[in-house]
Structures are given as C-alpha cells and as structure tokens.
Write a protein that holds these residues in place. Structure first.
Motif, PDB file in Angstrom:
ATOM      1  N   LYS A  46       5.493  12.833  34.148  1.00 43.29           N
ATOM      2  CA  LYS A  46       5.126  13.744  35.236  1.00 43.29           C
ATOM      3  C   LYS A  46       6.269  13.911  36.227  1.00 43.29           C
ATOM      4  CE  LYS A  46       0.179  12.873  35.203  1.00 43.29           C
ATOM      5  NZ  LYS A  46      -0.958  12.362  35.962  1.00 43.29           N
ATOM      6  N   LEU A  47       6.952  12.816  36.500  1.00 40.42           N
ATOM      7  CA  LEU A  47       8.041  12.816  37.476  1.00 40.42           C
ATOM      8  C   LEU A  47       9.364  12.739  36.724  1.00 40.42           C
ATOM      9  CD1 LEU A  47       8.363  12.816  40.540  1.00 40.42           C
ATOM     10  CD2 LEU A  47       8.277  10.348  40.486  1.00 40.42           C
ATOM     11  N   VAL A  48      10.161  13.805  36.803  1.00 38.64           N
ATOM     12  CA  VAL A  48      11.429  13.871  36.076  1.00 38.64           C
ATOM     13  C   VAL A  48      12.545  14.154  37.079  1.00 38.64           C
ATOM     14  CG1 VAL A  48      12.711  15.106  34.289  1.00 38.64           C
ATOM     15  CG2 VAL A  48      10.256  14.753  34.022  1.00 38.64           C
ATOM     16  N   PRO A  49      13.601  13.335  37.080  1.00 34.97           N
ATOM     17  CA  PRO A  49      14.721  13.605  37.991  1.00 34.97           C
ATOM     18  C   PRO A  49      15.483  14.850  37.543  1.00 34.97           C
ATOM     19  CG  PRO A  49      15.267  11.802  36.521  1.00 34.97           C
ATOM     20  CD  PRO A  49      13.844  12.153  36.246  1.00 34.97           C
ATOM     21  N   LYS A  50      15.871  15.675  38.506  1.00 35.98           N
ATOM     22  CA  LYS A  50      16.655  16.875  38.184  1.00 35.98           C
ATOM     23  C   LYS A  50      18.135  16.546  38.052  1.00 35.98           C
ATOM     24  CE  LYS A  50      13.440  20.144  40.020  1.00 35.98           C
ATOM     25  NZ  LYS A  50      12.646  20.261  41.182  1.00 35.98           N
ATOM     26  N   THR A  51      18.598  15.591  38.859  1.00 36.41           N
ATOM     27  CA  THR A  51      19.992  15.165  38.812  1.00 36.41           C
ATOM     28  C   THR A  51      20.054  13.644  38.955  1.00 36.41           C
ATOM     29  OG1 THR A  51      20.376  15.230  41.205  1.00 36.41           O
ATOM     30  CG2 THR A  51      20.727  17.297  40.000  1.00 36.41           C
ATOM     31  N   ALA A  52      21.217  13.095  38.717  1.00 34.85           N
ATOM     32  CA  ALA A  52      21.408  11.650  38.866  1.00 34.85           C
ATOM     33  C   ALA A  52      21.190  11.213  40.317  1.00 34.85           C
ATOM     34  CB  ALA A  52      22.798  11.253  38.392  1.00 34.85           C
ATOM     35  N   ASN A  53      21.402  12.111  41.271  1.00 32.20           N
ATOM     36  CA  ASN A  53      21.210  11.771  42.687  1.00 32.20           C
ATOM     37  C   ASN A  53      19.742  11.562  43.040  1.00 32.20           C
ATOM     38  OD1 ASN A  53      23.940  11.834  43.263  1.00 32.20           O
ATOM     39  ND2 ASN A  53      23.914  14.007  43.747  1.00 32.20           N
ATOM     40  N   ASP A  54      18.821  12.015  42.160  1.00 35.21           N
ATOM     41  CA  ASP A  54      17.394  11.814  42.407  1.00 35.21           C
ATOM     42  C   ASP A  54      16.943  10.401  42.034  1.00 35.21           C
ATOM     43  OD1 ASP A  54      17.287  14.469  43.144  1.00 35.21           O
ATOM     44  OD2 ASP A  54      16.415  15.153  41.255  1.00 35.21           O
ATOM     45  N   ILE A  55      17.837   9.617  41.436  1.00 31.18           N
ATOM     46  CA  ILE A  55      17.487   8.297  40.919  1.00 31.18           C
ATOM     47  C   ILE A  55      18.068   7.195  41.801  1.00 31.18           C
ATOM     48  CG2 ILE A  55      17.831   6.696  38.986  1.00 31.18           C
ATOM     49  CD1 ILE A  55      17.969   9.117  37.146  1.00 31.18           C
ATOM     50  N   LYS A  56      17.235   6.165  42.026  1.00 29.66           N
ATOM     51  CA  LYS A  56      17.718   4.930  42.652  1.00 29.66           C
ATOM     52  C   LYS A  56      17.486   3.814  41.651  1.00 29.66           C
ATOM     53  CE  LYS A  56      16.908   5.957  47.507  1.00 29.66           C
ATOM     54  NZ  LYS A  56      18.092   5.675  48.248  1.00 29.66           N
ATOM     55  N   LEU A  57      18.478   2.945  41.494  1.00 32.26           N
ATOM     56  CA  LEU A  57      18.349   1.779  40.624  1.00 32.26           C
ATOM     57  C   LEU A  57      18.220   0.539  41.484  1.00 32.26           C
ATOM     58  CD1 LEU A  57      20.985   2.458  37.821  1.00 32.26           C
ATOM     59  CD2 LEU A  57      18.513   2.740  37.735  1.00 32.26           C
ATOM     60  N   ILE A  58      17.287  -0.330  41.102  1.00 32.11           N
ATOM     61  CA  ILE A  58      17.043  -1.560  41.854  1.00 32.11           C
ATOM     62  C   ILE A  58      17.196  -2.737  40.909  1.00 32.11           C
ATOM     63  CG2 ILE A  58      15.350  -2.850  43.210  1.00 32.11           C
ATOM     64  CD1 ILE A  58      14.073  -0.095  43.882  1.00 32.11           C
ATOM     65  N   ASN A  59      17.987  -3.698  41.319  1.00 30.87           N
ATOM     66  CA  ASN A  59      18.162  -4.930  40.549  1.00 30.87           C
ATOM     67  C   ASN A  59      18.076  -6.102  41.514  1.00 30.87           C
ATOM     68  OD1 ASN A  59      18.687  -6.524  38.239  1.00 30.87           O
ATOM     69  ND2 ASN A  59      20.833  -6.652  38.804  1.00 30.87           N
ATOM     70  N   ALA A  60      17.228  -7.065  41.182  1.00 31.62           N
ATOM     71  CA  ALA A  60      17.038  -8.257  42.021  1.00 31.62           C
ATOM     72  C   ALA A  60      16.676  -7.879  43.453  1.00 31.62           C
ATOM     73  CB  ALA A  60      18.281  -9.141  41.990  1.00 31.62           C
ATOM     74  N   GLY A  61      15.864  -6.819  43.601  1.00 35.40           N
ATOM     75  CA  GLY A  61      15.387  -6.409  44.916  1.00 35.40           C
ATOM     76  C   GLY A  61      16.377  -5.634  45.755  1.00 35.40           C
ATOM     77  N   LYS A  62      17.523  -5.264  45.182  1.00 34.86           N
ATOM     78  CA  LYS A  62      18.541  -4.530  45.940  1.00 34.86           C
ATOM     79  C   LYS A  62      18.777  -3.157  45.325  1.00 34.86           C
ATOM     80  CE  LYS A  62      20.942  -8.634  47.466  1.00 34.86           C
ATOM     81  NZ  LYS A  62      22.162  -9.400  47.455  1.00 34.86           N
ATOM     82  N   ILE A  63      18.862  -2.138  46.169  1.00 38.33           N
ATOM     83  CA  ILE A  63      19.213  -0.799  45.710  1.00 38.33           C
ATOM     84  C   ILE A  63      20.704  -0.801  45.418  1.00 38.33           C
ATOM     85  CG2 ILE A  63      19.375   1.634  46.332  1.00 38.33           C
ATOM     86  CD1 ILE A  63      16.885   1.207  48.083  1.00 38.33           C
ATOM     87  N   LEU A  64      21.064  -0.360  44.230  1.00 41.26           N
ATOM     88  CA  LEU A  64      22.461  -0.406  43.799  1.00 41.26           C
ATOM     89  C   LEU A  64      23.214   0.838  44.247  1.00 41.26           C
ATOM     90  CD1 LEU A  64      21.871  -1.759  40.195  1.00 41.26           C
ATOM     91  CD2 LEU A  64      22.248  -3.048  42.299  1.00 41.26           C
ATOM     92  N   GLU A  65      24.425   0.630  44.732  1.00 40.52           N
ATOM     93  CA  GLU A  65      25.273   1.728  45.186  1.00 40.52           C
ATOM     94  C   GLU A  65      26.009   2.333  44.001  1.00 40.52           C
ATOM     95  OE1 GLU A  65      27.829   0.357  48.335  1.00 40.52           O
ATOM     96  OE2 GLU A  65      26.222  -0.906  49.139  1.00 40.52           O
ATOM     97  N   ASN A  66      26.219   3.659  44.036  1.00 37.85           N
ATOM     98  CA  ASN A  66      26.835   4.386  42.928  1.00 37.85           C
ATOM     99  C   ASN A  66      28.213   3.861  42.544  1.00 37.85           C
ATOM    100  OD1 ASN A  66      24.665   6.083  42.544  1.00 37.85           O
ATOM    101  ND2 ASN A  66      25.519   7.738  43.765  1.00 37.85           N
ATOM    102  N   ASN A  67      28.973   3.371  43.510  1.00 35.38           N
ATOM    103  CA  ASN A  67      30.351   2.944  43.218  1.00 35.38           C
ATOM    104  C   ASN A  67      30.445   1.507  42.704  1.00 35.38           C
ATOM    105  OD1 ASN A  67      29.641   1.780  45.648  1.00 35.38           O
ATOM    106  ND2 ASN A  67      31.601   2.161  46.637  1.00 35.38           N
ATOM    107  N   LYS A  68      29.327   0.772  42.675  1.00 36.66           N
ATOM    108  CA  LYS A  68      29.342  -0.600  42.163  1.00 36.66           C
ATOM    109  C   LYS A  68      29.394  -0.582  40.640  1.00 36.66           C
ATOM    110  CE  LYS A  68      28.836  -2.791  46.071  1.00 36.66           C
ATOM    111  NZ  LYS A  68      29.853  -3.637  46.603  1.00 36.66           N
TER     112      LYS A  68
END
Length: 118
Positions: A46-68
């Motif tokens: 039902k929910l589809v991201p239009k671009t990569a900017n619509d996505i947030k990745l979380i690992n170990a409770g932290k939102i990951l920054e694009n440049n990491k």
C-alpha cells in the motif's frame, strides 16, 4: 573484495515483511542501500516510496545518515560476524503542498450567529 568482507543485510518493512538479504561492501553508503530498496520494493504494498529520499533506515534504534557507510553502521553488540543484519525501513508520508493546504482552506465555512440579550 573477498566474499568474507561483504556484509549481509535484510530490510524489515512496516508490515513485517522483508526485502533481501543482500550482500554489500562495507564501503557502500546508506544512500546506495536506499536506491536499491526503491528498485526492489514490492509493487503490491500500500505504501510505496517514490524516491530514495522517502525512505529512512533504522539500525540499532538509530536513523542512518545517507553519507554513512555500511561498515560504520554495524553494531558491535551481540551480532555474529557472519550473521544477517536486519535494518528497519520507514517510508515517510508525502509532504503536504500548498495546493493540498489550499483545498482544506476552501472547505465551506459555517455561518455563525451571535445573539446578545440585554
């Protein structure tokens, strides 16, 4: 790069389903992961991201920054060196634009009547 150097990642979606696992170089960036997720995203959701900017990745409770890099995002506690790392995926809702805000303002206004008894 040796196969042993690759990091195995899978991505847990909002409904509990997974994308992956995939193997990545420790030098791959979070932005690269998001791009791949957009390409691999199941079309029946039902929910589809239009671009990569619509996505947030979380690992170990932290939102990951694009440049990491993937190597920088690994957590040292309790994960087996050869184990699959699960990252959680959040799709941001679309940002409201001035056009959608204007429609809300155009809603019919209720007439108010004020009476005063002296």
């Amino acid at each position: 790069m040796l196969e042993d150097d690759l990091v195995e990642l899978k991505f847990r979606l909002y409904d509990g389903s997974d994308i992956g696992p995939f193997h990545y170089s420790p030098t791959s960036t979070v932005a690269m992961l998001k791009e791949r997720l957009c390409l691999e995203w199941p079309k029946d959701k039902k929910l589809v991201p239009k671009t990569a900017n619509d996505i947030k990745l979380i690992n170990a409770g932290k939102i990951l920054e694009n440049n990491k890099t993937v190597g920088q995002c690994r957590t040292p506690f309790g994960e087996l060196p050869k184990g699959t790392i699960t990252m959680h995926v959040v799709v941001q809702p679309p940002i409201t634009t001035a056009k959608t805000e204007k429609k809300a303002d155009e809603a019919p206004k209720k007439n108010l009547c004020v009476c005063t008894i002296l």
